[in-house]
Scaffold this motif. Sequence first.
Motif, short mmCIF file in Angstrom:
data_model
loop_
_atom_site.label_atom_id
_atom_site.label_comp_id
_atom_site.label_asym_id
_atom_site.label_seq_id
_atom_site.Cartn_x
_atom_site.Cartn_y
_atom_site.Cartn_z
N SER A 359 -27.89 24.59 -33.47
CA SER A 359 -26.50 24.21 -33.21
C SER A 359 -26.40 23.33 -31.97
CB SER A 359 -25.62 25.46 -33.05
OG SER A 359 -26.00 26.19 -31.90
N LEU A 360 -27.24 23.60 -30.96
CA LEU A 360 -27.24 22.76 -29.76
C LEU A 360 -27.69 21.34 -30.08
CD1 LEU A 360 -28.75 25.31 -27.21
CD2 LEU A 360 -26.51 24.21 -27.00
N LEU A 361 -28.72 21.20 -30.89
CA LEU A 361 -29.19 19.88 -31.28
C LEU A 361 -28.14 19.15 -32.10
CD1 LEU A 361 -32.89 20.69 -32.28
CD2 LEU A 361 -32.11 19.54 -30.21
N LYS A 362 -27.53 19.86 -33.03
CA LYS A 362 -26.54 19.24 -33.91
C LYS A 362 -25.29 18.82 -33.13
CE LYS A 362 -24.02 20.09 -38.22
NZ LYS A 362 -23.75 21.08 -39.32
N ALA A 363 -24.84 19.65 -32.20
CA ALA A 363 -23.62 19.36 -31.45
C ALA A 363 -23.78 18.17 -30.51
CB ALA A 363 -23.19 20.60 -30.66
N ASN A 364 -25.01 17.87 -30.11
CA ASN A 364 -25.21 16.82 -29.11
C ASN A 364 -25.96 15.60 -29.63
OD1 ASN A 364 -24.28 18.11 -26.36
ND2 ASN A 364 -25.46 19.71 -27.40
N THR A 365 -26.26 15.58 -30.92
CA THR A 365 -26.92 14.41 -31.50
C THR A 365 -26.05 13.17 -31.31
OG1 THR A 365 -28.09 15.74 -33.15
CG2 THR A 365 -27.81 13.39 -33.63
N GLY A 366 -26.65 12.12 -30.81
CA GLY A 366 -25.92 10.89 -30.54
C GLY A 366 -25.27 10.85 -29.17
N LYS A 367 -25.34 11.95 -28.42
CA LYS A 367 -24.71 12.02 -27.10
C LYS A 367 -25.73 12.04 -25.95
CE LYS A 367 -20.92 14.85 -28.98
NZ LYS A 367 -20.21 16.15 -28.86
N TRP A 368 -27.02 12.05 -26.30
CA TRP A 368 -28.03 12.22 -25.26
C TRP A 368 -27.92 11.16 -24.17
CZ3 TRP A 368 -29.15 16.82 -26.41
CH2 TRP A 368 -29.45 17.25 -27.71
N SER A 369 -27.72 9.93 -24.57
CA SER A 369 -27.69 8.83 -23.60
C SER A 369 -26.50 8.94 -22.65
CB SER A 369 -27.66 7.49 -24.33
OG SER A 369 -27.71 6.42 -23.43
#
Length: 459
Positions: A359-369
């Motif tokens: 869920s952590l990976l899914k919620a922040n995908t595309g937001k890392w940068s």
Amino acid sequence: MSSQANSSDVPSGHVIFPSEAEAFVRELRIFTLADIGSEKWSVQRERLEQLSMQAVFNVTQQSDEFVKEFLITHEKLPVLIHELLALEVWREKVFPLILEKTVKPRTNFPAYLVLLQEGTLISLLETSLFYQECAEAIEGCVLDLLDYCHRRLTGVLGGCEGVRHVEEVDSDSSGDEDGLPTKSKLVKELKEQSSNLLFSVNMKAVSILRYITDHLSSHSLSVGARLLNTHDLPCLLVSLLEVSPWRKTGEKGQLLVFEGNKWTETVPGDRLKLCQLEGQVWLTLYTLLMDRDCQQKYELNNHSKATILKLRGYLSEPLLEQIPPLTDLQRYLHQLTLMELPTTTRELILEQAPEIHESLLKANTGKWSSIALKHARLLLEPSQEELQSKAKRWVESYNLDALEALSEGPPKCVMCGCEANKRCSRCRNEWYCGRECQVTHWKKHKPSCDVIAAAGTVS
């Protein structure tokens, strides 16, 4: 009662008062990845560090373990596990981008505190999960914790996470035109710190796995199935014994053992003595291979049989004298060489799946940068006022009397590891055996010393 007690007000028998510990536990909450490093997150980080120190103090002094009781009563152990996994994701996905995006870093101190938090959380969990009531309290997220520990140990075996320490940072303190350390220097220091901290985290994962294994009866059938067959923990632990990351050879050819969260030299007469981590691995293997339920569920194949039989070469007389129950394991391994592969019973299990990490990976995908850009400014490029404020709170978080009571033996020199009797008079945060080591270490120590010393003068 104030939300932040001054360490000097707390008696030497405590890091924090029981009433304050309960208030801290009650207010623990889950943060988003974007909030890591923020003011509210930092306050919780400080409180968790104090709770962790108090929990260790309670165990070592064999006193009332009120921190553990509060974590169970207020159902906060799952919060600790969620935050632990959030920091793992941050370290893997955000931290490398921060090092790329920072333009003109001023200090690595706030970023170091974030990296340190993963170790603080797993230490608090390690201290608590020894008890069966804590094992029962994490039932809803034990699979996530199990998978986390598995990732930590596979990282060790892969030789890429916290095993090979990066080269020592050059002590040259040359900086840019503003007198600040160069970006390359700070980045290199942070990578070294991250590697050293992660090694300690990886070793604590060994204890966590043992406690999960010891309390399998308190968990669902999915936990045993995931331990034995999904992750094949017996084979993983055999490989870990072969690598023995808790032992290494020092620069002078001496044998060093990772004991008590630090590397210590082993005297010649103790070379066959088990260190605590090695003992944890053997006890976990004993449970997984000798427990009747585990034997029935473990899906042995030719590869796993061959791997497990490697243990015969390690079951020496000195080892059996230190852990007598391993004699039963030795007998079992002998029988295993003679028998055909046992038939395992694969039960129809409605298997649970870990949810937090995904869920952590899914919620922040595309937001890392975008998260990394924000954190580069917050953690590596703070203003002088922000930095002094963080350092002041950090200094006030500690009861030095309690910390020294927790340490085993006399303090060690930060440079050479010898017994130390001198302390930095400005920050009182580093120990030295003599002036030569202090002078040699000064260029590296000066940035943090300046910050902590300045924080002590802020009213």
